[in-house]
Design a protein around this motif. Structure first.
Motif, PDB file in Angstrom:
ATOM      1  N   ALA A   6      31.211  39.515  38.751  1.00  0.00           N
ATOM      2  CA  ALA A   6      31.828  39.131  37.191  1.00  0.00           C
ATOM      3  C   ALA A   6      31.282  38.126  36.791  1.00  0.00           C
ATOM      4  N   ALA A   7      32.098  36.598  37.708  1.00  0.00           N
ATOM      5  CA  ALA A   7      32.117  35.527  37.617  1.00  0.00           C
ATOM      6  C   ALA A   7      31.012  34.703  36.981  1.00  0.00           C
ATOM      7  N   LEU A  45      31.287  43.900  33.258  1.00  0.00           N
ATOM      8  CA  LEU A  45      32.208  44.273  32.680  1.00  0.00           C
ATOM      9  C   LEU A  45      32.080  45.768  33.464  1.00  0.00           C
ATOM     10  N   GLU A  46      31.370  46.394  33.786  1.00  0.00           N
ATOM     11  CA  GLU A  46      30.750  47.182  34.674  1.00  0.00           C
ATOM     12  C   GLU A  46      31.211  46.523  36.233  1.00  0.00           C
ATOM     13  N   VAL A  47      30.908  45.431  36.409  1.00  0.00           N
ATOM     14  CA  VAL A  47      32.021  44.686  37.705  1.00  0.00           C
ATOM     15  C   VAL A  47      33.133  45.000  37.951  1.00  0.00           C
ATOM     16  N   GLY A  48      33.815  44.828  36.709  1.00  0.00           N
ATOM     17  CA  GLY A  48      35.579  44.216  36.665  1.00  0.00           C
ATOM     18  C   GLY A  48      35.860  45.766  36.968  1.00  0.00           C
ATOM     19  N   VAL A 119      34.609  40.915  26.787  1.00  0.00           N
ATOM     20  CA  VAL A 119      34.849  41.062  28.141  1.00  0.00           C
ATOM     21  C   VAL A 119      35.266  40.036  28.760  1.00  0.00           C
ATOM     22  N   GLY A 120      35.361  38.674  28.741  1.00  0.00           N
ATOM     23  CA  GLY A 120      36.367  37.860  29.498  1.00  0.00           C
ATOM     24  C   GLY A 120      37.468  37.912  29.345  1.00  0.00           C
ATOM     25  N   SER A 131      39.643  34.202  37.664  1.00  0.00           N
ATOM     26  CA  SER A 131      38.946  33.732  37.984  1.00  0.00           C
ATOM     27  C   SER A 131      37.917  33.671  37.389  1.00  0.00           C
ATOM     28  N   VAL A 132      37.790  34.624  36.398  1.00  0.00           N
ATOM     29  CA  VAL A 132      36.628  34.622  35.747  1.00  0.00           C
ATOM     30  C   VAL A 132      36.707  33.528  34.597  1.00  0.00           C
ATOM     31  N   VAL A 133      37.409  33.454  34.077  1.00  0.00           N
ATOM     32  CA  VAL A 133      37.731  32.261  32.900  1.00  0.00           C
ATOM     33  C   VAL A 133      37.550  30.970  33.174  1.00  0.00           C
ATOM     34  N   ALA A 134      38.062  30.868  34.360  1.00  0.00           N
ATOM     35  CA  ALA A 134      38.578  29.526  34.334  1.00  0.00           C
ATOM     36  C   ALA A 134      36.748  28.807  35.587  1.00  0.00           C
ATOM     37  N   PHE A 135      35.997  29.926  36.138  1.00  0.00           N
ATOM     38  CA  PHE A 135      34.821  29.667  36.656  1.00  0.00           C
ATOM     39  C   PHE A 135      33.785  29.848  35.225  1.00  0.00           C
TER      40      PHE A 135
END
Length: 163
Positions: A6-7, A45-48, A119-120, A131-135
């Motif tokens: 997702a990231a 979104l699907e991966v999340g 989505v984030g 981790s997504v937002v930080a990445f």
């Protein structure tokens, strides 16, 4: 080849939105970036959702139908009806944006940025988004669209600008 995370999908979509990097610059000049960006955001979104179900209930993650996984989010093992409704809306909007119709315009950068932010936030609510937002912020720098304020509240859907 590694599976998309997702990231990584959100970071690639952010590059397309900013027109940065080799892919972003080529996509902007070629004109195909809006639909590609929508596809990357939908994939994130699907991966999340898949990652959520792998953590919570692996049997649901084994299901091949994304819609069934989304419907299961409303149940007692899911994050709740409000989050499931927001995920369904984002997925449907992104799905419509990825399909080309001769009578419809491609989504604008503002619409895609709003969906990217949504989505984030949803990935954060599903438990994988820290981790997504930080990445993504590590690549793009701080985002000045109110994301920090938005991520702190679960009932912020009414504060988002309409599309």
């Amino acid at each position: 080849m590694t599976a998309p995370t997702a990231a990584r999908c959100l970071a690639a979509a952010d590059q397309l939105l900013r027109g940065a990097g080799m892919v972003g610059a080529a996509a902007v000049t070629a004109g195909w970036w809006p639909r590609a960006c929508a596809c990357l955001i939908r994939l994130a979104l699907e991966v999340g959702v898949d990652d959520y179900w792998r953590r919570v209930r692996p049997a649901v993650a084994a299901c091949q139908q994304n819609r069934a996984k989304q419907l299961m989010l409303r149940g007692r093992l899911g994050p709740g009806a409000a989050v499931a409704r927001r995920i369904g809306y984002a997925w449907a909007t992104l799905s419509a944006a990825t399909h080309h119709h001769c009578y419809e315009l491609a989504p604008t950068a503002a619409e895609l940025r709003r969906l990217h932010t949504e989505v984030g936030g949803l990935l954060t609510l599903l438990g994988d988004g820290g981790s997504v937002v930080a990445f993504v912020e590590g690549i793009a720098g701080p985002v000045a669209d109110g994301r920090e304020e938005w991520l702190e509240s679960d009932s912020s859907m009414d504060r988002l600008p309409s599309m």
